[in-house]
Design a protein around this motif. Structure first.
Motif, PDB file in Angstrom:
ATOM      1  N   ARG A  45       0.835  -1.203   0.000  1.00 24.86           N
ATOM      2  CA  ARG A  45       0.000   0.000   0.000  1.00 24.86           C
ATOM      3  C   ARG A  45       0.875   1.260   0.000  1.00 24.86           C
ATOM      4  NH1 ARG A  45      -1.539   4.223   0.158  1.00 24.86           N
ATOM      5  NH2 ARG A  45      -3.354   5.241   1.110  1.00 24.86           N
ATOM      6  N   GLY A  90      -6.674   0.675   1.140  1.00 24.69           N
ATOM      7  CA  GLY A  90      -6.937   1.746   0.167  1.00 24.69           C
ATOM      8  C   GLY A  90      -7.785   2.849   0.792  1.00 24.69           C
ATOM      9  N   GLY A  91      -8.577   2.473   1.818  1.00 24.61           N
ATOM     10  CA  GLY A  91      -9.435   3.460   2.468  1.00 24.61           C
ATOM     11  C   GLY A  91      -8.687   4.383   3.417  1.00 24.61           C
ATOM     12  N   VAL A  92      -7.434   4.015   3.740  1.00 25.72           N
ATOM     13  CA  VAL A  92      -6.639   4.861   4.635  1.00 25.72           C
ATOM     14  C   VAL A  92      -5.999   5.968   3.794  1.00 25.72           C
ATOM     15  CG1 VAL A  92      -4.731   4.889   6.272  1.00 25.72           C
ATOM     16  CG2 VAL A  92      -6.163   2.850   6.059  1.00 25.72           C
ATOM     17  N   SER A  93      -6.317   7.193   4.108  1.00 23.33           N
ATOM     18  CA  SER A  93      -5.811   8.263   3.240  1.00 23.33           C
ATOM     19  C   SER A  93      -4.359   8.608   3.573  1.00 23.33           C
ATOM     20  CB  SER A  93      -6.687   9.509   3.380  1.00 23.33           C
ATOM     21  OG  SER A  93      -6.405  10.128   4.615  1.00 23.33           O
ATOM     22  N   ASP A  94      -3.614   8.949   2.521  1.00 21.00           N
ATOM     23  CA  ASP A  94      -2.221   9.355   2.701  1.00 21.00           C
ATOM     24  C   ASP A  94      -2.124  10.560   3.638  1.00 21.00           C
ATOM     25  OD1 ASP A  94      -1.343   7.365   1.164  1.00 21.00           O
ATOM     26  OD2 ASP A  94      -0.857   8.573  -0.603  1.00 21.00           O
ATOM     27  N   ASN A  95      -3.149  11.445   3.524  1.00 18.72           N
ATOM     28  CA  ASN A  95      -3.130  12.678   4.333  1.00 18.72           C
ATOM     29  C   ASN A  95      -3.103  12.368   5.824  1.00 18.72           C
ATOM     30  OD1 ASN A  95      -3.272  13.983   1.974  1.00 18.72           O
ATOM     31  ND2 ASN A  95      -5.466  14.491   2.124  1.00 18.72           N
ATOM     32  N   ALA A  96      -3.981  11.432   6.207  1.00 15.28           N
ATOM     33  CA  ALA A  96      -4.062  11.093   7.626  1.00 15.28           C
ATOM     34  C   ALA A  96      -2.725  10.553   8.109  1.00 15.28           C
ATOM     35  CB  ALA A  96      -5.165  10.067   7.850  1.00 15.28           C
ATOM     36  N   GLU A 105       0.270  11.056   6.803  1.00 13.70           N
ATOM     37  CA  GLU A 105       1.309  12.084   6.828  1.00 13.70           C
ATOM     38  C   GLU A 105       1.111  13.072   7.980  1.00 13.70           C
ATOM     39  OE1 GLU A 105       1.544  13.549   2.799  1.00 13.70           O
ATOM     40  OE2 GLU A 105       2.271  11.534   2.282  1.00 13.70           O
ATOM     41  N   GLN A 108      -8.909   1.852  11.054  1.00 10.17           N
ATOM     42  CA  GLN A 108      -9.612   2.067   9.790  1.00 10.17           C
ATOM     43  C   GLN A 108      -9.786   0.782   8.981  1.00 10.17           C
ATOM     44  OE1 GLN A 108      -9.111   5.695   7.544  1.00 10.17           O
ATOM     45  NE2 GLN A 108      -7.461   6.268   8.926  1.00 10.17           N
ATOM     46  N   ARG A 153     -21.836   4.273   6.178  1.00  8.76           N
ATOM     47  CA  ARG A 153     -21.702   5.126   5.004  1.00  8.76           C
ATOM     48  C   ARG A 153     -22.922   5.996   4.780  1.00  8.76           C
ATOM     49  NH1 ARG A 153     -19.577   1.286   0.487  1.00  8.76           N
ATOM     50  NH2 ARG A 153     -17.657   0.651   1.481  1.00  8.76           N
TER      51      ARG A 153
END
Lengths: 385, 298
Positions: free
Chosen positions: B107, B189-195, B197, B217, B297
């Motif tokens: 990932r 894939g649901g884990v955002s890069d932003n979080a 970083e 998550q 959701r």
């Protein structure tokens, strides 16, 4: 509206395509082929296709015969169930000859008259059949094979190879981890080894066990002794009581030099030797106090077979001297007919190797009792660390 | 579908009819799988349960729990069930231990090697289990490939797992790596890069990142993965059959043997029902987590 039409069109297409799918079945039933179903290994179906069928063309040039591999005994049972279901109706059972099948595997089939009675069928070959191999009048033993002990002759000299059950037991205990046999339900080599233990525990008298004398009480009387013998062997077996899952796997362990001795089918080990799977330094020995059991593969013909006449012709041809001799030379098996009906030269050549009689063990209800009894009493053994 | 495309549908101004027509098409489309499911799966399940509970005799059908009683009082059958549960638990744990790091790597790594690793991780998917079983006998079996290498460099032979419960464990883990990894990567894939970083900027270390940002998550994905692997391992047949010990047996080979060898069909069906009930428990986990996911959701 168009949608309606397209939906209808869809249904029409679906109907047509499913009809096409069903077509080959219908075609198969009426294509005039004589269907021989086998549950044996590929060396046997090859033998039928390459040896028996070409020869049969000289007997009946018009017959078209097809050999179908049913996989195993359970596969044949399913086909026999189909024939049983078709009995008494006008449906085509789509099978004419069973190879390696016995009538007792389909419950009630003899009583229902599913099988041709060879004794009553005025069949010329029936009188040639080895009387010791006969089980019922509804199955035709046509080839036999016995279980032998195969060993690595670089580690055991032929003089030291065990010739009695006691010598073998002593050898196993003296060489822990060097002997393996397969689970009795997964292949006849281990299966007949287990049956030899049953003979050993019951005075080495094969006559004590017949197809008809099975009862739970009698089994409880005769089998536990064998479980005791086999359980006592377990700690000295490969991995202190591991059992391979088939004839081939035992040969594989012998070939990889993991074990020194294992029971094997005569025809399978001869083939493994000729193909180089086993080295030429592999020795073969049969116990002399009582041989390890062998077995006969049997032909059955359903009475409602479409090509019954050709099927009987074929069965008769299989018992001819021509095919019976090739069973010895090409298959490494034994003839189903008495030795008097085999080529004289062959009889002379093999007379030392092949015993006059091969002890057999009845199938039927004994099979389930022995196999399940072994799993429950012998296989768990002591816990392995 | 066809309604929208057909010129006729323009004439139909009535929204209800249109919706109604589309609904019918939809129903027809799902009808085939639903009918198949009902015919080939749902009906046999009820049929099987009924066949184990009711005994047909001359006096008519009567209710009986005797096969279940026999199963649960028979130490041999219970040993087989325990072995199956043990293999399932060990395999699930090993799969998580192997596939989670692999999925995390796939990932977050952006290098070319990651593509190669992904290819390798998916490879077992294309190897049939019979082939795998024999390949394992040749490699980690007695006097197999590994032993030959060890012998050549003067080390002792391995204690071969062939014909022990570890044989099927190794095979099943290998066989299930691709699906497990794929599902975990999908979950990640649901884990955002932003979080990730942001947490890193705040000074979170690897372990803290995993524990507080990533794991919460992907909990749902892990539950799905677990229920899937449990279902497939519980019903495994080929690998336990070829690589496993003669006894205890796993439920797959045990059922087959009871059915075709012992020819005790009612007992075989009973074993199947018991297996099914346990698997249904895990299936319920899966369905619940999916439902929860949907609710979250909405």
């Amino acid at each position: 509206m168009t949608s309606q039409i397209s939906r209808r069109g869809f249904l029409k297409t679906a109907a047509v395509s499913s009809a096409t799918l069903a077509m080959p079945r219908i075609a198969l039933a009426a294509d005039g082929f004589v269907n021989v179903y086998t549950g044996s290994d590929s060396n046997i179906s090859d033998f039928w296709t390459n040896v028996i069928l070409p020869g049969f063309r000289n007997v009946n040039g018009d017959a078209k015969v097809r050999v179908v591999d049913a996989g195993d005994g359970a596969g044949l049972r399913a086909i026999a169930d189909r024939a049983m279901a078709a009995l008494g109706t006008s449906n085509d059972p789509q099978v004419d000859v069973f190879e390696a099948y016995t009538p007792d595997q389909t419950t009630g089939s003899i009583e229902a008259g599913l099988w041709i009675n060879f004794a009553a069928a005025d069949m010329e070959g029936w009188d040639k059949v080895n009387p010791a191999a006969k089980q019922t009048d509804f199955d035709l033993p046509y080839r036999g094979s016995q279980v032998l002990l195969a060993y690595d002759a670089t580690r055991v000299s032929p003089e030291d190879a065990p010739k009695t059950w006691d010598e073998m037991t002593a050898w196993i205990h003296a060489n822990p981890g060097q002997f393996v046999y397969n689970r009795p339900d997964k292949g006849g080599s281990g299966g007949n080894f287990v049956r030899r233990a049953i003979h050993e525990a019951n005075g080495r008298d094969p006559q004590k066990f017949t197809l008809d004398n099975y009862s739970e009480a009698y089994a409880n009387d005769t089998l536990p002794g064998a479980w005791g013998l086999l359980k006592a062997l377990a700690p000295s077996l490969y991995e202190a009581g591991a059992y391979t899952s088939g004839n081939t796997q035992s040969i594989q362990l012998l070939a990889q030099g993991v074990v020194t001795m294992t029971p094997v089918w005569s025809d399978q080990v001869l083939q493994a030797l000729s193909m180089g799977v086993l080295p030429e330094t592999t020795g073969l020995v049969q116990l002399q106090d009582l041989a390890l059991c062998g077995g006969f593969s049997r032909i059955t013909v359903p009475t409602n077979a479409t090509h019954k006449d050709v099927a009987m012709q074929l069965a008769n041809y299989v018992l001819s001297e021509e095919v019976q001799s090739k069973i010895i030379t090409e298959l490494g098996g034994f003839p189903g007919v008495s030795w008097d009906y085999v080529d004289t030269a062959l009889r002379e050549k093999y007379k030392d190797v092949i015993p006059a009689s091969i002890p057999t063990f009845p199938g039927g209800d004994w099979d389930a009792a022995i196999n399940d009894g072994w799993y429950r009493n012998v296989a768990p053994g002591i816990s392995r660390g | 579908m066809t309604d929208m495309a057909s010129p006729d549908s323009n004439v139909r101004k009535d929204g209800f009819a249109k919706r109604h027509g589309r609904g019918l098409t939809g129903l027809l489309l799902v009808a085939a799988p639903v009918i198949l499911l009902g015919w080939l799966i749902i009906y046999p399940i009820f049929n099987a349960v009924a066949r184990t509970l009711f005994v047909n005799s001359d006096a008519g059908a009567s209710f009986s729990l005797d096969t279940y009683q026999r199963f649960f009082t028979d130490s041999y059958s219970l040993a087989n069930l325990w072995l199956t549960l043990w293999v399932t638990v060990v395999c699930a744990a090993l799969l998580m231990a192997i596939c989670l790091p692999l999925a995390l790597y796939l990932r977050f790594a952006k290098s070319r090697i990651a593509a190669v690793v992904q290819g390798l991780a998916l490879f077992p998917m294309f190897v049939p289990s019979v082939i795998l079983a024999y390949a394992l006998i040749r490699t980690i079996g007695p006097n197999g490939g590994v032993d030959l290498v060890l012998n050549a460099i003067g080390l002792p032979k391995i204690n071969s797992p062939y014909l022990t419960p570890w044989g099927p464990v190794i095979g099943l883990v290998w066989d299930n790596i691709p699906l497990t990894t794929l599902m975990l990567v999908a979950g990640l894939g649901g884990v955002s890069d932003n979080a990730v970083e942001a947490a890193r900027d705040a000074g979170a270390r690897h372990v803290a990142l995993l524990r507080h940002i990533i794991l919460p998550q992907i909990g749902n994905a892990m539950l799905v993965v677990l229920s899937f692997t449990v279902l497939s391992i519980f019903s495994a047949f080929t690998l336990p059959y070829v690589l496993g010990p003669a006894s205890p047996e796993m439920m797959g080979p045990f059922m087959q043997r009871t059915f075709s060898q012992v020819q005790d069909t009612r007992m075989a069906v009973t074993q199947a029902v018991i297996t099914f009930v346990i698997c249904a428990g895990f299936g319920a986990f899966y369905v619940r987590s999916i439902a929860k996911n949907r609710e979250a959701r909405q």
